[in-house]
Design an enzyme around this catalytic site. Structure first.
Site, PDB file in Angstrom:
ATOM      1  N   HIS A 208      -2.766  -1.973  -8.828  1.00  0.00           N
ATOM      2  CA  HIS A 208      -3.868  -2.279  -7.913  1.00  0.00           C
ATOM      3  C   HIS A 208      -3.667  -1.560  -6.592  1.00  0.00           C
ATOM      4  O   HIS A 208      -2.645  -0.904  -6.358  1.00  0.00           O
ATOM      5  CB  HIS A 208      -4.004  -3.794  -7.707  1.00  0.00           C
ATOM      6  CG  HIS A 208      -2.800  -4.463  -7.155  1.00  0.00           C
ATOM      7  ND1 HIS A 208      -2.352  -4.308  -5.868  1.00  0.00           N
ATOM      8  CD2 HIS A 208      -1.952  -5.379  -7.728  1.00  0.00           C
ATOM      9  CE1 HIS A 208      -1.281  -5.034  -5.654  1.00  0.00           C
ATOM     10  NE2 HIS A 208      -1.009  -5.718  -6.804  1.00  0.00           N
TER      11      HIS A 208
ATOM     12  N   CYS B 231       3.870  -6.349  -9.025  1.00  0.00           N
ATOM     13  CA  CYS B 231       2.825  -5.388  -9.407  1.00  0.00           C
ATOM     14  C   CYS B 231       3.150  -3.992  -8.846  1.00  0.00           C
ATOM     15  O   CYS B 231       4.052  -3.839  -8.007  1.00  0.00           O
ATOM     16  CB  CYS B 231       1.482  -5.842  -8.873  1.00  0.00           C
ATOM     17  SG  CYS B 231       0.879  -7.364  -9.649  1.00  0.00           S
TER      18      CYS B 231
END
Length: 898
Positions: A847, A874
């Protein structure tokens, strides 16, 4: 009284006229004339004299006040009812009542002539009287009969005096004696007389005038068939027949000319008996113009009675109504005016024959003033009006000829005073005037004039003889030495050229006067660019005084505001600079002109690197319309292919990109020029990270020394750059103080304390995933980088920030179905955009850099990108990198984290 007039109309010495007299006195309606001549009664002298006098005067009086001539009366004889054995003569309509007796006289003469040639019965139908004259018997006529006929014809043809008439009316015996006393040797054939004496027939005395009416007639030299002349040589000629010969059933006449010289022998069938020496009437038409003075007009062709001279009717035109081929060899014409009044007979040599009613052209000169508005002007004698004297009232015409029309009017052929032919005008519409000097009086002139009207004409005289068209001398300058104020109201100049040659007269309205030998100033609006230092601008038209030197004009575009076509033959331009300063006169042959203020295109080859942003690149140097600016093309290098030295003082380059596409015109001051395609060196200091392992390093353009495989991933210094015309920027790369070469900027990325997380990690485009079947994603935790690969080949490198405390799992994974635009984790107090799951279905994601509760990017977290771990497991990316993976990476794409 009417019957008595019949007797006196013609001579009564012939059998037919004797019969007419008898008919007139007895009142019978049908009479057969005797075929013998010995019954011819004697005619008293008064009757003979009356007939002779009438014949002598007939031609002179046959056209008075509408009276028909004998020729006209003969035309009113109708022969259409003839039979194989009879000639029937009837009166046509149109014979006036007071001339019917005269018609009968003419009919008698015609019957006499036809009887002698056709030998057929003659029938004259006159009112209620039928007069029948039987055909003669085959026996040869007696000498007495010949004498009677001779006397009759002689009296009819040449009634010159009362004495000759009395002689002709003497007894038949004395006439026969006279006939027999004719010269017999002349009547005999002149050729082969001895050889053919036995075969030669005896002559019968003849005394008639005959005209040849057969176009194929033959005139024989003798009675043995020796041809002398034939056809046109004898057709229509008139002879005196003095003897007749019968041979082989054919009657031959011995024909004599006016000098009583035997001309030959001719078949009687080829002739027609004439009333006198004038011959028979023949058809003729046309018009006679009496242009010759001193010519005779005859009233009688036998007596050659002159009734007037041509001087009395000189220049008039008459109708020709018949012709007579006289014994004297001349042709005489019967002439009438337009009112049908007979003029008389004239020899064809005495007038000019024309084919149209206007008559012959006659000279006329001088001037005429229009005094009557009500006449037409014609362009031909078909009388098609093309104008009217009303338009020219009180103006002057110039006469160049005249026609005396058969209608009695005189027509002038006229020009206007400008040399244009107008047509024919009735002389009654004008008044002849005498003008001593219509061209005007010469007045001195001393001017230089330039021809400025291409419709004008140079004349060689004031009769408007064209010398030269103005188109041949348009814009030439001449010396005017004199001028004339013409009758037509215009002024004409007498022109000379520079060599002293007289060139003609020209209308002053067709020139423009100058103030010097330069001629007239003429407007001009053009530009020229001086390209040579040896072309000067002068202060005069003799090139003696320099106004601006060529060195001061070279590479300058100036305005041409006027021109002079000098007397010496040189054309000069008057030139000004952009500030309105006059620079002088320049020889037009030394420069080229253009209508554009940009000036002339000049060759120029080089390269320009733009150095200013926000400037216009023009597509037109007159309107200064633009299509591009240097903002989008800042520090780009273009090919220079020509230049313009604009009138405004600026130089504009015509620019092309590396693919040959024209970009427009750019002021040369807005860039830096180079002779090389890489453009100019530009100062640039930065640290860059080498992001390509196979990019070329050049020691010069384009001399490759090595590639970047050994430099890949390292940080190096840039001390300058070139923007090549091929569209690539090249860095001058250093490792400390050691120069490494030139490297394309696409193989690097700027190295900073933090990376720009708002932009793609590399300047090159993202790869097309559809083109790579073995696409995969690798994450290097140690380098904080993400690699988009196809097999072992790296396609694209991205900056990354993985999980702190090794919270990002290592191993082999794959892109899962879960992905979205944004999320927010309240427990962590942050979220992100463009997320794509690769593990645990929405737990471990690719992301963007993190956002706060309001959706704003957290800058402090974003600066960790590519430098250090910062996430909770992430993989963080720049905003564009995360968006690209979210939009393009397919489910199932392998992910390898190490």
């Amino acid at each position: 009284m009417r019957k008595a007039k019949i007797i006196r109309t013609r001579q009564v010495v012939s059998p037919l006229l004797t019969l007419l007299a008898a008919v007139a006195l007895s009142g019978v309606t049908t009479v057969h004339a005797s075929d013998s001549t010995d019954k011819t009664p004697a005619v008293n002298e008064s009757v003979q004299s009356s007939a002779t006098s009438q014949q002598g005067q007939a031609a002179a009086t046959d056209r008075k006040a509408g009276t028909l001539s004998d020729d006209d009366l003969e035309k009113l004889i109708d022969r259409s009812d003839a039979t194989p054995t009879q000639d029937i003569l009837k009166m046509k309509d149109g014979v006036p009542s007071d001339q019917q007796e005269a018609w009968l006289t003419v009919a008698k003469r015609v019957a006499d002539q036809d009887l002698s040639t056709s030998h057929r019965e003659q029938v004259i139908l006159y009112n209620e009287t039928k007069i029948v004259v039987p055909a003669p018997k085959a026996a040869a006529p007696s000498a007495e009969s010949d004498a009677s006929n001779q006397a009759s014809n002689a009296s009819a043809q040449n009634p010159s005096s009362a004495a000759s008439s009395a002689a002709a009316s003497s007894s038949s015996s004395s006439a026969a004696a006279s006939s027999s006393s004719q010269s017999k040797p002349e009547a005999a054939p002149a050729k082969n007389e001895a050889a053919s004496a036995a075969a030669t027939p005896a002559p019968v005395t003849d005394n008639r005038y005959v005209s040849v009416t057969d176009k194929n007639a033959v005139l024989y030299a003798d009675l043995n068939g020796t041809k002398k002349q034939e056809g046109a040589a004898v057709y229509q000629r008139t002879f005196k027949s003095q003897a007749k010969y019968q041979k082989d059933g054919v009657t031959y006449l011995a024909l004599y000319d006016a000098n009583q010289t035997l001309q030959g022998y001719m078949n009687q069938a080829s002739i027609k008996v004439a009333a006198g020496a004038g011959g028979v009437w023949t058809n003729a038409s046309g018009y006679a113009s009496l242009t010759k003075p001193g010519q005779d007009v005859y009233g009688n062709l036998d007596t050659k009675q002159v009734i007037k001279k041509s001087d009395d009717v000189l220049d008039n035109t008459y109708f020709i109504s018949g012709a007579y081929h006289h014994l004297d060899g001349q042709v005489y014409y019967s002439l009438y005016d337009s009112h049908n009044n007979w003029l008389g007979y004239m020899a064809g040599s005495g007038f000019e024959t024309v084919n149209s009613a206007e008559g012959a052209w006659a000279a006329a000169s001088g001037y005429a003033k229009v005094v009557d508005k009500n006449y037409a002007i014609y362009n031909s004698f078909k009388f098609d009006a093309t104008g009217s004297t009303d338009h020219y009232y009180q103006q002057y015409f110039k006469k160049v000829g005249q026609y005396h029309h058969v209608n009695g009017a005189v027509y002038y052929s006229v020009f206007d005073l400008f040399g244009h032919w107008l047509g024919y005008v009735n002389s009654a519409a004008v008044q002849n005037v005498t003008i001593a000097n219509p061209e005007g009086t010469w007045q001195a002139d001393d001017r230089y004039v330039t021809v400025t009207d291409n419709r004008a004409t140079l004349y060689s005289d004031f009769n408007w003889t064209k010398k030269q068209a103005a188109t041949d001398v348009m814009l030439q300058t001449f010396k005017s030495t004199g001028k004339y104020h013409n009758l037509n109201g215009l002024t004409y100049l007498s022109l000379y050229d520079k060599d002293g040659n007289w060139r003609g007269y020209i209308n002053q309205q067709s020139i423009t006067a100058g103030v010097s030998d330069g001629g007239a100033w003429l407007p001009a609006n053009a530009y020229t660019t001086f390209t040579a230092a040896n072309v000067n601008a002068y202060a005069d038209f003799n090139q003696q005084k320099v106004a601006t030197s060529g060195a001061g004009l070279v590479n300058q575009t100036v305005n041409i505001s006027g021109q002079y076509h000098a007397f010496g033959g040189v054309v000069y331009y008057s030139i000004y600079d952009v500030r309105g300063k006059w620079l002088g006169y320049v020889d037009a042959s030394q420069v080229k002109t253009t209508s554009s203020a940009a000036g002339l295109w000049l060759p120029h080859d080089g390269y320009l690197t733009t150095t200013q942003s926000g400037q216009m690149i023009y597509t037109n140097l007159d309107s200064f319309a633009g299509g591009r600016t240097t903002t989008a093309n800042y520090q780009r290098t273009f090919r220079i292919m020509g230049e313009y030295k604009h009138y405004n003082g600026a130089t504009y380059y015509s620019l092309y990109d590396g693919n040959g596409n024209w970009m427009g015109y750019l002021n040369s001051a807005l860039g830096s020029e180079s002779k090389e395609a890489q453009g100019v060196w530009m100062n640039y200091n930065a640290n860059v990270l080498i992001t390509a392992s196979n990019a070329a390093l050049y020691s010069s353009f384009f001399n490759m020394t090595r590639d970047t495989s050994s430099l890949y991933g390292g940080v190096y210094q840039v001390s300058g750059k070139y923007s090549h015309v091929n569209g690539t920027t090249y860095y001058s790369l250093y490792d400390g103080n050691r120069w490494l070469g030139y490297l394309a900027s696409w193989a690097t990325t700027p190295y900073m304390d933090y990376y720009d997380w708002t932009k793609p990690s590399q300047s090159k485009p993202y790869p097309d995933v559809n083109m790579y079947p073995n696409l995969s994603i690798e994450v290097d935790i140690a380098k904080q980088r993400v690699y988009i690969k196809n097999g072992s080949t790296n396609l694209y490198t991205m900056y990354a920030s993985t999980g702190i405390d090794n919270s990002t799992p290592r191993g082999h994974f794959a892109i899962q179905t879960e992905r979205g635009y944004s999320f927010y984790n309240a427990n962590e107090g942050m979220g992100a955009r463009y997320w794509t799951s690769f593990l645990d279905h929405g737990v471990y994601l690719f992301h963007s850099v993190p956002t706060d509760a309001n959706g704003n990017y957290i800058v402090s977290q974003a600066k960790m990108l590519g430098k250090q771990p910062g996430s909770h497991g992430c993989v963080r990316l720049t905003i564009p990198d995360a968006q690209w993976i979210n939009a393009h990476i397919k489910v199932g794409t392998p992910v390898y984290i190490y």
